[in-house]
Design an enzyme around this catalytic site. Structure first.
Site, short mmCIF file in Angstrom:
data_model
loop_
_atom_site.label_atom_id
_atom_site.label_comp_id
_atom_site.label_asym_id
_atom_site.label_seq_id
_atom_site.Cartn_x
_atom_site.Cartn_y
_atom_site.Cartn_z
N GLU A 133 0.93 -1.15 0.10
CA GLU A 133 0.22 0.01 0.04
C GLU A 133 0.88 1.29 -0.05
OE1 GLU A 133 -2.51 -0.28 3.09
OE2 GLU A 133 -2.84 -2.37 2.83
N CYS A 189 4.62 -5.82 16.08
CA CYS A 189 4.00 -4.86 16.85
C CYS A 189 2.39 -5.32 16.84
CB CYS A 189 3.82 -3.42 16.56
SG CYS A 189 5.58 -2.96 16.29
N CYS A 218 3.15 8.16 1.29
CA CYS A 218 3.56 7.22 2.47
C CYS A 218 3.84 6.07 1.69
CB CYS A 218 2.41 7.08 3.67
SG CYS A 218 2.99 5.99 4.68
N CYS A 236 -2.00 2.13 7.10
CA CYS A 236 -1.47 1.15 6.29
C CYS A 236 -1.80 -0.26 6.90
CB CYS A 236 0.11 1.34 6.10
SG CYS A 236 0.25 2.35 4.58
N CYS A 284 -0.61 -3.35 14.95
CA CYS A 284 -0.27 -2.88 13.55
C CYS A 284 -0.78 -4.24 12.69
CB CYS A 284 1.27 -3.03 13.60
SG CYS A 284 1.78 -2.23 11.75
N CYS A 328 5.53 -7.57 7.50
CA CYS A 328 6.65 -7.02 8.37
C CYS A 328 6.90 -8.24 9.43
CB CYS A 328 6.23 -5.65 9.06
SG CYS A 328 7.16 -5.25 10.25
N1 SAH Z 1 7.93 -0.17 10.96
C1 SAH Z 1 8.36 1.19 10.94
C2 SAH Z 1 7.42 1.85 10.04
C3 SAH Z 1 5.89 1.41 9.69
S1 SAH Z 1 4.66 1.87 10.90
C4 SAH Z 1 7.77 1.65 12.40
O1 SAH Z 1 7.49 1.08 13.06
O2 SAH Z 1 8.01 2.73 12.85
C5 SAH Z 1 4.52 3.70 10.78
C6 SAH Z 1 4.00 3.98 12.16
O3 SAH Z 1 2.57 3.63 12.28
C7 SAH Z 1 4.74 3.58 13.23
O4 SAH Z 1 4.79 4.35 14.34
C8 SAH Z 1 3.78 2.70 13.93
O5 SAH Z 1 4.00 2.00 15.16
C9 SAH Z 1 2.57 3.08 13.60
N2 SAH Z 1 1.31 2.13 13.69
C10 SAH Z 1 1.05 0.88 13.04
N3 SAH Z 1 0.11 0.48 13.34
C11 SAH Z 1 -0.60 1.43 13.72
C12 SAH Z 1 -2.19 1.56 14.36
N4 SAH Z 1 -2.87 0.55 14.10
N5 SAH Z 1 -2.55 2.82 14.76
C13 SAH Z 1 -1.69 3.81 14.75
N6 SAH Z 1 -0.47 3.84 14.59
C14 SAH Z 1 -0.08 2.55 14.09
#
Ligand code: SAH
Length: 356
Positions: free
Chosen positions: A92, A116, A105, A341, A119, A112
């Site tokens: 995406e 997390c 973006c 995303c 996510c 990944c």
């Molecule tokens: N892997 C990298 C970049 C991708 S995510 C990272 O971890 O920074 C980009 C941002 O969106 C990160 O801060 C991530 O923690 C956050 N993110 C991911 N899923 C999310 C969600 N469901 N709600 C809010 N932020 C989210």
């Protein structure tokens, strides 16, 4: 046989060497580079003859991500692309419109590996890294489809950019190239969940991009619970790397903090975050500028986490400010198209699985 090279993954020198190896003049590399980076397809690049293209195709390939789905927000014009890559995998990208220009973006991996808990991108694990051509291709294909000049990039899509280090570094160099997309490093942000050795490696390159750290918690216990990477690189080690990064590059760091109701959104957590950042990153002689981006969590079905309430969010921001930490609440763009995303790819994957 050697694998075919992707033309968009090559810099001008490498293109020149490739042309030369095919008995073609090296200087053609400049024309080829600028036209490919402007989004032209081989059949449109007529100053490279048909014979040369035939030769090129014996050793190289060229493709752009294909728009498989495109959603446009009725609220703010944000555009979300589901791009299909040459092997059928999807990623995406999101195009956002700000007063100061258009920003994209982009994704850095298919899936990944970081795990997390909040996510959507990590649910099926990491499938593979994106190539340089696919990283660039997202920017080029979106610019081509929208007819807009893209002025900024955030690497906050699917994947962990520092887990695809070499391709990301080359991508940054190529997307910044004056004869290519020419996007200034200062308009590029890279976000990481906190891979300490790679943060140190990135500092060596001294690129004037903005590094964002996904912190999301002020203590190891909470962070371990939502970000498995914290068990490998706990907060103290991560912030020490941030400090080294700042000392080496002089670049301001920004921190992302996703607010999850009842987990990390209390005023007490805000106070602990401010104390942590001040103690770890600021000394009497060094006043590192710190910025915290607050992101009310986007609810992902599988995670069960809930968004922090409006009041909790503004209270959290106020406590940070009172303690000398600049904080902004991220404006939610494309709320009606699920622009966060990972969710569109997931939805599409579910459809695919159901078909089988
Ligand atoms: N892997 C990298 C970049 C991708 S995510 C990272 O971890 O920074 C980009 C941002 O969106 C990160 O801060 C991530 O923690 C956050 N993110 C991911 N899923 C999310 C969600 N469901 N709600 C809010 N932020 C989210």
């Amino acid at each position: 046989m050697e694998e075919k090279k992707e033309l968009l993954s090559l810099d001008k020198e490498e293109l020149g060497a490739l042309l030369q190896s095919l008995g073609e003049p090296r200087y053609r590399a400049g024309q080829l580079f600028s036209q490919l980076h402007a989004g032209r397809m081989p059949e449109e690049i007529t100053n490279i003859g048909k014979k040369t293209w035939e030769k090129l195709y014996t050793v190289s390939t060229h493709s752009l991500p294909r728009v498989r789905k495109k959603l446009v927000s009725a609220l703010d014009g944000t555009v979300k692309y589901l791009f299909e890559l040459s092997d059928g995998q999807c990623v995406e990208s999101v195009v956002m419109h700000y007063e100061h220009g258009t920003t994209i973006c982009i994704s850095s991996q298919v899936g990944c590996a970081m795990g997390c808990k909040f996510c959507a991108s990590t649910i099926g694990g990491r499938v593979r890294n994106l190539t340089v051509s696919e990283l660039l291709g997202q920017v080029i294909a979106a610019a081509k489809d929208s007819g807009e000049r893209i002025g900024g990039i955030v690497m906050m899509g699917i994947g962990e950019p520092l887990d695809n280090f070499d391709n990301v570094i080359k991508f940054l160099r190529l997307v910044n190239h004056a004869e290519g997309q020419n996007i200034g490093y200062r308009h590029i942000s890279l976000s990481t969940c906190g891979l300490v050795p790679q943060i140190d490696r990135l500092a060596e390159y001294d690129l004037p991009i903005t590094l964002s750290i996904s912190l999301h918690a002020a203590d190891d216990e909470t962070r371990n619970g939502i970000m498995p990477i914290n068990r490998r690189y706990p907060i103290a080690e991560l912030l020490a790397a941030c400090r080294r990064y700042y000392q080496k590059t002089g670049r301001r760091l920004s921190f992302e903090y996703t607010l999850i109701a009842g987990k990390n959104d209390s005023p007490d957590a805000a106070k602990r975050l401010a104390v942590l950042l001040n103690r770890s990153l600021r000394t009497r002689t060094e006043t590192m500028p710190i910025h915290v981006n607050l992101i009310p969590v986007n609810e992902v079905e599988e995670s069960g986490f809930q968004r922090a309430g409006k009041q909790a969010v503004s209270r959290f921001a106020a406590v940070l400010e009172e303690n000398g930490i600049r904080a902004t609440v991220r404006r939610r763009l494309g709320a009606d198209i699920n622009a966060s995303c990972g969710q569109l790819r997931r939805a599409e994957c579910k459809v695919e699985q159901n078909k089988q």
